[in-house]
Design an enzyme around this catalytic site. Structure first.
Site, PDB file in Angstrom:
ATOM      1  N   THR A 107       0.819  -1.207   0.000  1.00  0.00           N
ATOM      2  CA  THR A 107       0.000   0.000   0.000  1.00  0.00           C
ATOM      3  C   THR A 107       0.854   1.259   0.000  1.00  0.00           C
ATOM      4  OG1 THR A 107      -1.736  -1.168   1.223  1.00  0.00           O
ATOM      5  CG2 THR A 107      -1.837   1.230   1.231  1.00  0.00           C
ATOM      6  N   GLU A 108       1.927   1.247   0.768  1.00  0.00           N
ATOM      7  CA  GLU A 108       2.755   2.431   0.902  1.00  0.00           C
ATOM      8  C   GLU A 108       3.566   2.735  -0.361  1.00  0.00           C
ATOM      9  OE1 GLU A 108       3.000   4.689   3.115  1.00  0.00           O
ATOM     10  OE2 GLU A 108       2.170   3.914   4.980  1.00  0.00           O
ATOM     11  N   SER A 109       4.206   1.720  -0.920  1.00  0.00           N
ATOM     12  CA  SER A 109       5.167   1.981  -1.993  1.00  0.00           C
ATOM     13  C   SER A 109       5.077   1.026  -3.169  1.00  0.00           C
ATOM     14  CB  SER A 109       6.597   1.916  -1.428  1.00  0.00           C
ATOM     15  OG  SER A 109       6.896   0.580  -1.017  1.00  0.00           O
TER      16      SER A 109
END
Length: 269
Positions: A107-109
């Protein structure tokens, strides 16, 4: 037990389809009309319909969200393979589910170690330099904090420690720990120990939780290996693009979000 797919050239196209028995087949070329483009060489995995319906994540992510595609991503993604030993290490050291780290980083990267957000969050776990300094990562004459956080080992160690502390701060409330990871502990506290009324944060929490439940089947299902799971297979023999052999994949039984995911370290899926 997950059997890894045979290696696929990093820049090869991947085609696939899911048959009526729940087996996901993949190849580096379109073998017949059943095959649809899974992802194209040099591009991110896309979440367009195909191979099977995707799960609806409120937050756009750089990984596929269809359950069989998401599982296959972790078999064929070079960026994931290069850091999975670091995830295993962090999961065991900090007693965090391996699959939770997978979902959060996806989700983040999207497993892009070079990612930098508009606000200055860096790397796989999108760690803010100020947060890193709280955990002993500081600039020196040769290397600024931002460059140190671009190193996957430093980034995962730092982000995992922060996530562990948030999980302890909000015991039994993983959604609040994730909200704090995204918006900060202060924002959660100001909201009365609830998810802040920020659309970005609310979507973030839902997305991580949804990906997490796909990646982590219930323990009882994993143990008895009931039918109905999705398996992944490669065509046997050599085909253009360098793929050889065949393999089968892991179960894919999704638990209910209401069950409340655990936060105990588990072996690599």
């Amino acid at each position: 037990m997950l059997l890894a797919l045979v290696p696929i050239a990093a820049r090869a196209d991947v085609w696939g389809y899911v048959d009526d028995k729940g087996v996901a087949h993949f190849a580096t070329e379109r073998i017949d009309e059943r095959y649809e483009l899974f992802f194209k060489s040099g591009e991110n995995f896309n979440t367009a319909d195909g191979v099977s319906a995707r799960i609806e994540t409120p937050r756009a992510v750089a990984v596929p969200t269809a359950p069989p595609k998401l599982l296959a991503f972790f078999d064929v993604s070079p960026s994931y393979k290069s850091v999975k030993h670091l995830l295993r290490e962090a999961a065991m050291q900090h007693e965090i589910d391996y699959e939770l780290l997978q979902a959060l980083i996806a989700t983040e990267s999207g497993f892009d170690a070079t990612a930098v957000s508009p606000r200055g969050a860096v790397g796989l776990m999108q760690v803010m330099p100020a947060t890193a300094e709280r955990y002993g990562v500081s600039s020196d004459k040769k290397t600024p904090v931002e460059k140190k956080l671009a190193d996957p080992r430093t980034n995962i160690r730092t982000g995992s420690r922060y996530l562990r502390d948030l999980i302890r701060r909000f015991p039994g409330q993983l959604d609040l720990a994730l909200a704090a990871y995204n918006a900060g502990e202060g924002a959660v506290q100001r909201a009365g120990n609830k998810i802040p009324n920020y659309r970005e944060t609310q979507n973030y929490v839902k997305t991580v939780m949804q990906l997490y439940t796909v990646l982590k089947p219930p323990a009882t299902v994993a143990e008895i290996r009931q039918p109905g799971r999705v398996r992944m297979e490669m065509p046997t023999g050599r085909i253009p693009g360098g793929v050889t052999g065949g393999a089968v994949g892991r179960g894919n039984m999704v638990p209910s979000l209401t069950q409340g995911p655990r936060t105990v370290a588990t072996p690599e899926p």
